[in-house]
Motif scaffolding. Sequence first.
Motif, PDB file in Angstrom:
ATOM      1  N   ASN A  99       1.247  -1.314   0.461  1.00 22.97           N
ATOM      2  CA  ASN A  99       0.387   0.161  -0.116  1.00 22.97           C
ATOM      3  C   ASN A  99       0.329   1.175  -0.089  1.00 22.97           C
ATOM      4  O   ASN A  99       0.628   2.468   0.943  1.00 22.97           O
ATOM      5  CB  ASN A  99      -1.120  -0.189   1.277  1.00 22.97           C
ATOM      6  N   LYS A 100       1.378   1.562  -1.131  1.00 20.79           N
ATOM      7  CA  LYS A 100       3.226   2.343  -0.487  1.00 20.79           C
ATOM      8  C   LYS A 100       1.965   3.553  -1.514  1.00 20.79           C
ATOM      9  O   LYS A 100       0.690   3.831  -2.753  1.00 20.79           O
ATOM     10  CB  LYS A 100       4.209   2.398  -1.967  1.00 20.79           C
ATOM     11  N   VAL A 101       2.021   4.540  -0.946  1.00 19.32           N
ATOM     12  CA  VAL A 101       1.456   6.580  -1.702  1.00 19.32           C
ATOM     13  C   VAL A 101       3.174   7.170  -2.892  1.00 19.32           C
ATOM     14  O   VAL A 101       3.766   6.766  -2.181  1.00 19.32           O
ATOM     15  CB  VAL A 101       1.252   6.739  -1.079  1.00 19.32           C
ATOM     16  N   ARG A 102       2.234   7.047  -4.029  1.00 19.91           N
ATOM     17  CA  ARG A 102       3.296   7.556  -4.968  1.00 19.91           C
ATOM     18  C   ARG A 102       2.935   9.225  -5.150  1.00 19.91           C
ATOM     19  O   ARG A 102       1.882   9.872  -5.659  1.00 19.91           O
ATOM     20  CB  ARG A 102       3.717   6.957  -5.961  1.00 19.91           C
ATOM     21  N   PHE A 103       4.322  10.443  -5.240  1.00 19.51           N
ATOM     22  CA  PHE A 103       3.266  11.530  -5.805  1.00 19.51           C
ATOM     23  C   PHE A 103       5.164  11.924  -6.436  1.00 19.51           C
ATOM     24  O   PHE A 103       5.753  11.521  -5.970  1.00 19.51           O
ATOM     25  CB  PHE A 103       3.239  12.613  -4.592  1.00 19.51           C
ATOM     26  N   GLY A 104       4.207  13.178  -6.706  1.00 20.19           N
ATOM     27  CA  GLY A 104       5.482  13.914  -7.583  1.00 20.19           C
ATOM     28  C   GLY A 104       5.389  15.195  -6.884  1.00 20.19           C
ATOM     29  O   GLY A 104       4.616  15.606  -6.314  1.00 20.19           O
ATOM     30  N   MET A 105       6.785  15.772  -7.377  1.00 17.38           N
ATOM     31  CA  MET A 105       6.699  17.360  -5.944  1.00 17.38           C
ATOM     32  C   MET A 105       7.723  18.228  -6.896  1.00 17.38           C
ATOM     33  O   MET A 105       8.321  17.760  -7.494  1.00 17.38           O
ATOM     34  CB  MET A 105       7.172  17.213  -4.421  1.00 17.38           C
ATOM     35  N   ILE A 106       7.418  19.065  -6.965  1.00 17.29           N
ATOM     36  CA  ILE A 106       7.868  20.635  -8.225  1.00 17.29           C
ATOM     37  C   ILE A 106       7.985  21.336  -7.056  1.00 17.29           C
ATOM     38  O   ILE A 106       6.392  21.709  -5.975  1.00 17.29           O
ATOM     39  CB  ILE A 106       7.430  20.920  -8.880  1.00 17.29           C
ATOM     40  N   THR A 107       9.105  22.360  -6.649  1.00 10.22           N
ATOM     41  CA  THR A 107       9.210  22.874  -5.897  1.00 10.22           C
ATOM     42  C   THR A 107      10.279  24.722  -6.363  1.00 10.22           C
ATOM     43  O   THR A 107      10.927  24.454  -7.255  1.00 10.22           O
ATOM     44  CB  THR A 107       9.248  22.847  -4.643  1.00 10.22           C
ATOM     45  N   ASP A 108       9.920  25.717  -5.622  1.00 15.41           N
ATOM     46  CA  ASP A 108      10.938  26.455  -6.353  1.00 15.41           C
ATOM     47  C   ASP A 108      10.799  26.856  -7.676  1.00 15.41           C
ATOM     48  O   ASP A 108      12.073  27.368  -8.443  1.00 15.41           O
ATOM     49  CB  ASP A 108      11.872  27.076  -5.497  1.00 15.41           C
ATOM     50  N   LEU A 109       9.634  26.671  -8.306  1.00 10.38           N
ATOM     51  CA  LEU A 109       9.633  27.091 -10.190  1.00 10.38           C
ATOM     52  C   LEU A 109       9.875  28.887 -10.488  1.00 10.38           C
ATOM     53  O   LEU A 109      10.327  28.992 -11.210  1.00 10.38           O
ATOM     54  CB  LEU A 109       8.322  27.133 -10.832  1.00 10.38           C
ATOM     55  N   SER A 160       6.003  22.399 -17.191  1.00 14.63           N
ATOM     56  CA  SER A 160       5.427  21.948 -18.597  1.00 14.63           C
ATOM     57  C   SER A 160       6.415  20.212 -18.961  1.00 14.63           C
ATOM     58  O   SER A 160       5.718  18.762 -18.855  1.00 14.63           O
ATOM     59  CB  SER A 160       5.439  22.190 -20.178  1.00 14.63           C
ATOM     60  N   ALA A 161       7.517  20.000 -18.477  1.00  9.48           N
ATOM     61  CA  ALA A 161       8.258  18.696 -18.751  1.00  9.48           C
ATOM     62  C   ALA A 161       7.713  17.781 -16.895  1.00  9.48           C
ATOM     63  O   ALA A 161       7.562  16.344 -17.288  1.00  9.48           O
ATOM     64  CB  ALA A 161       9.692  18.926 -18.726  1.00  9.48           C
ATOM     65  N   PHE A 162       7.300  18.770 -15.543  1.00 10.31           N
ATOM     66  CA  PHE A 162       7.289  17.740 -14.872  1.00 10.31           C
ATOM     67  C   PHE A 162       5.569  17.630 -15.121  1.00 10.31           C
ATOM     68  O   PHE A 162       5.520  16.142 -14.541  1.00 10.31           O
ATOM     69  CB  PHE A 162       7.671  18.363 -13.674  1.00 10.31           C
ATOM     70  N   ILE A 163       5.052  18.079 -15.542  1.00 13.66           N
ATOM     71  CA  ILE A 163       3.806  17.755 -15.441  1.00 13.66           C
ATOM     72  C   ILE A 163       3.411  16.357 -16.826  1.00 13.66           C
ATOM     73  O   ILE A 163       2.653  15.096 -16.263  1.00 13.66           O
ATOM     74  CB  ILE A 163       2.416  18.792 -16.470  1.00 13.66           C
ATOM     75  N   LYS A 164       4.828  16.704 -17.607  1.00 13.03           N
ATOM     76  CA  LYS A 164       4.396  14.841 -18.965  1.00 13.03           C
ATOM     77  C   LYS A 164       4.867  13.902 -18.396  1.00 13.03           C
ATOM     78  O   LYS A 164       4.353  13.245 -18.217  1.00 13.03           O
ATOM     79  CB  LYS A 164       4.970  16.125 -19.679  1.00 13.03           C
ATOM     80  N   GLU A 165       5.986  14.320 -17.815  1.00 15.87           N
ATOM     81  CA  GLU A 165       6.517  13.035 -16.483  1.00 15.87           C
ATOM     82  C   GLU A 165       5.518  12.694 -15.580  1.00 15.87           C
ATOM     83  O   GLU A 165       5.129  10.856 -15.236  1.00 15.87           O
ATOM     84  CB  GLU A 165       8.202  13.146 -16.025  1.00 15.87           C
ATOM     85  N   MET A 166       4.561  12.928 -14.950  1.00 16.80           N
ATOM     86  CA  MET A 166       4.097  12.882 -13.857  1.00 16.80           C
ATOM     87  C   MET A 166       2.761  12.151 -14.815  1.00 16.80           C
ATOM     88  O   MET A 166       2.349  11.192 -13.635  1.00 16.80           O
ATOM     89  CB  MET A 166       3.309  13.713 -13.085  1.00 16.80           C
ATOM     90  N   ASN A 167       2.048  12.983 -15.592  1.00 13.74           N
ATOM     91  CA  ASN A 167       0.901  11.695 -15.680  1.00 13.74           C
ATOM     92  C   ASN A 167       1.622  10.302 -17.095  1.00 13.74           C
ATOM     93  O   ASN A 167       0.658   9.740 -17.143  1.00 13.74           O
ATOM     94  CB  ASN A 167       0.680  12.704 -17.660  1.00 13.74           C
ATOM     95  N   ILE A 168       2.867  10.408 -16.854  1.00 16.86           N
ATOM     96  CA  ILE A 168       3.082   9.052 -17.685  1.00 16.86           C
ATOM     97  C   ILE A 168       3.771   8.032 -16.395  1.00 16.86           C
ATOM     98  O   ILE A 168       2.891   7.011 -16.445  1.00 16.86           O
ATOM     99  CB  ILE A 168       5.422   9.325 -18.603  1.00 16.86           C
TER     100      ILE A 168
END
Length: 126
Positions: free
Chosen positions: A30-40, A53-61
Amino acid sequence: MNRKEFLKNSGLAGGTLLFAKLPELNPAKNKVRFGMITDLHHDIMHDGMDRLSAFIKEMNIESPDFIIQGGDLCFPKKENLPLMEVWNKFKGPKYHVIGNHDTDGGYTREQVVEFWNAKGKYIHLM
């Protein structure tokens, strides 16, 4: 065996027994996976749109359970609406943290929350 060893050993044995009887409770499954971006810092950095854009593209993959931006994303002004359109292309839940620079230029936390279309300044997820 001292008290500390007993508690340690019985806790491990109890956990093993529990997971054997109820495998759906096994934390390894039951692992939780999340993506994080900061200080754009979109308003002061030349490549903020490209990085987001690169972050969102990768997160959707990768398809994590949710994404979160850790603050200093952008000022809440209409010129930054295209950036928010990119952010909103993520197909799952999205969360925000207000950074110390998101309110630069006289913007309030309330304006930031409204601009991001966040659920509020404070969210209780449980």
